[in-house]
Design an enzyme around this catalytic site. Sequence first.
Site, short mmCIF file in Angstrom:
data_model
loop_
_atom_site.label_atom_id
_atom_site.label_comp_id
_atom_site.label_asym_id
_atom_site.label_seq_id
_atom_site.Cartn_x
_atom_site.Cartn_y
_atom_site.Cartn_z
N TYR A 199 0.72 -1.25 -0.03
CA TYR A 199 -0.07 -0.17 -0.03
C TYR A 199 0.92 1.21 0.19
O TYR A 199 1.77 1.22 0.67
CB TYR A 199 -1.11 -0.03 1.32
CG TYR A 199 -1.88 1.08 1.48
CD1 TYR A 199 -1.62 2.20 2.40
CD2 TYR A 199 -2.79 1.35 0.46
CE1 TYR A 199 -2.39 3.11 2.70
CE2 TYR A 199 -3.65 2.47 0.90
CZ TYR A 199 -3.51 3.52 1.63
OH TYR A 199 -4.25 4.44 1.77
N ASP A 237 9.38 2.89 -0.98
CA ASP A 237 8.26 3.51 -0.19
C ASP A 237 8.69 3.18 1.09
O ASP A 237 8.21 2.25 1.51
CB ASP A 237 6.68 2.89 -0.63
CG ASP A 237 5.76 3.71 0.29
OD1 ASP A 237 4.47 3.59 0.10
OD2 ASP A 237 6.21 4.27 1.31
N LYS A 297 5.27 9.55 8.36
CA LYS A 297 5.08 8.89 9.39
C LYS A 297 6.22 9.47 10.36
O LYS A 297 5.83 10.62 11.08
CB LYS A 297 4.86 7.57 9.52
CG LYS A 297 3.58 6.89 8.85
CD LYS A 297 3.67 5.60 8.83
CE LYS A 297 2.76 4.76 7.86
NZ LYS A 297 1.33 4.81 8.38
P1 KE4 Z 1 -0.68 8.39 4.43
O1 KE4 Z 1 -1.21 9.20 3.22
O2 KE4 Z 1 -1.79 7.53 5.25
O3 KE4 Z 1 0.25 9.35 5.26
O4 KE4 Z 1 0.53 7.57 3.91
C1 KE4 Z 1 0.06 6.51 3.00
C2 KE4 Z 1 1.06 5.23 2.97
C3 KE4 Z 1 1.98 5.31 2.28
N1 KE4 Z 1 3.01 4.19 2.16
C4 KE4 Z 1 2.93 3.26 3.19
C5 KE4 Z 1 4.08 2.20 3.06
C6 KE4 Z 1 1.99 3.28 4.05
O5 KE4 Z 1 1.97 2.38 5.06
C7 KE4 Z 1 0.88 4.46 4.04
C8 KE4 Z 1 -0.18 4.57 5.16
N2 KE4 Z 1 -0.25 3.39 6.04
C9 KE4 Z 1 -1.45 3.17 6.70
C10 KE4 Z 1 -1.53 1.65 7.36
N3 KE4 Z 1 -0.35 0.98 7.46
C11 KE4 Z 1 -1.99 4.33 7.27
C12 KE4 Z 1 -3.15 3.90 8.36
C13 KE4 Z 1 -4.37 4.63 7.79
O6 KE4 Z 1 -4.78 4.34 6.46
O7 KE4 Z 1 -5.44 4.89 8.43
#
Ligand code: KE4
Length: 426
Positions: free
Chosen positions: A142, A237, A265
Site C-alpha cells: 500500500y 516507499d 510518519k
Molecule cells: P498516508 O497518506 O496515510 O500518510 O501514507 C500512506 C502510506 C504510504 N506508504 C505506506 C508504506 C503506508 O503504510 C502508508 C499508510 N499506512 C496506513 C496503514 N499502514 C496508514 C493508516 C491508515 O490508512 O489509516
Amino acid sequence: MSESRRLLEAASRVIPGGVNSPVRAFRAVGGSPPFIARAEGARLVDVDGRSYLDFVGSWGPLILGHAAPAVVEAVTEAARRGTSYGAPTPLEVEMAEVVTAAYPSMEMVRLVSSGTEAAMSAIRVARGATGRDVLVKFDGCYHGHADSLLVKAGSGGATFGVPDSKGVPAALAELTLTVAFNDLDGVRDLFRRKGDSIAAVIVEPVAGNMGVVPPAPGFLEGLREVTRAHGALLIFDEVITGFRVAYGGAQERYGVQADLTCLGKIIGGGLPVGAYGGRRAIMSEVSPLGGVYQAGTLSGNPLAVAAGLAAIRALADRRAYARLETLGALLEQGLRDGAQKAGVPLTVNRVGSMLTAFFCATPVTDYATARKADTARYARFFSAMLERGIYLAPSQFEAAFVSLAHAEADLALAARAAAESLSTVA
Ligand code: KE4
C-alpha cells in the site's frame, strides 16, 4: 452506553463510518472503536477513562511514544511563532539536510503533507523523468490512496491492474502492473515483455500493509539490478520503514539504494509530514526547476517540521535502534510462547520494531500466503487483547510497533495478556 459508543453514533451521522480513515472503524475485527482522549508514552486513554498499552503508535509515526516531551516542546515553541507562513523557513532547510544526510540516495528532497502525497509525487516524477507511463507495484503493498496506486492484480500474475477502488478509471489502472511481493522472477519476466514502457517499480522494501513481510534475500538487490538494466526507476516507499528499521531506513538495513524514496510518519513526529526525494538529476525535474508539477499549501509546515526534527534528533543516537530491537524481540517472543502454550498456529514476521503475528502455520512471504491467515481468529484475539488493555492493529494485515517509550514490564504484561488471549482462541 459508553462515551465511545455515544461518540461513534454522533460521528457516524456526520463522518463516513464515523472515522477519518477506514481502518479505524474496526470493521475487520468487529466491535466499535474506543475514542481516544489522550495518550502519553506507551499508553492511550479513551474517553471512558480506560487505559491501553499501545502497539499501533498511530500506525508508525510515534517511535518515541506519545507526547514525547521533546516533540511537545518543539511544537509548542513553533506555534508561538505562528502556525504556517506559506513561505520558506530555516527548519525546512534543516529537515532537508538531516534527511539527505541519512539517505545518501536522496540528494534532494521535497516535503509534502502525507505519505500518499509523497508516493503520488514520486511516481509522477518517475513518469516525467523517464517519459514512460507504466508503473509496477506489488500485491498487498500500500502506498496511499492516489489513483494509480489503488490497483490490484488482474486475473493471473503480472497482468494489467484492475481498480482496487470505485472511482479509479480503468484506463489509469491499466497502467499499473502488479506482481507478487518477493517474486523477482515475475518482475524479470515483466521487464522482458514490457521493460521499455515501465517508468518505475514502487515497493515497500519491508512490506507493512499485508502484515509485515521482509524482503527475501536478494529481492531488493534484484529489483535494483533489473530496473537499472531497463532504464526504469526504483522507488522505495519508506513511509513506514524510514527511520524505523534503521536510522537510514531499509536502504541502510539492506544496503540497496533507490532512485526515489518516499518518507512519512516518523519524520512528522505525529504531525502531517511526507517527503519524496532522490538523485539531483531526477529531482531537478520537479517544479520550479523542471516540468513535473507538485505543490502544497502546508508543505514544510513549521509545526510539523519542528515535531519531525525533534523525533529524528532523538533517533540519531544509534543506541535507540538496539533498544527497539530488544523490545521488538520481547514482543515476538511473548507471542510465540503464548501460541505454543495454547497450541495455536502462529507465524510471526518481524523486522526490528515492526511485526505481525499471522494466524496461520505456514510461512508468510507475500500477499497470497498472508491471506491464508485465519482473520476470524485474529479478530477474536484482537478483542481478547483489547479487553486486557492491549491495543493492537484492528486488522490482521497491519503491523504492530514498539516504541522507545515501551518498557520491559510493558512487554511482560503484553506477553501475559497474549498467553491468556491465545488460550481463549485456541
Ligand atoms: P498516508 O497518506 O496515510 O500518510 O501514507 C500512506 C502510506 C504510504 N506508504 C505506506 C508504506 C503506508 O503504510 C502508508 C499508510 N499506512 C496506513 C496503514 N499502514 C496508514 C493508516 C491508515 O490508512 O489509516
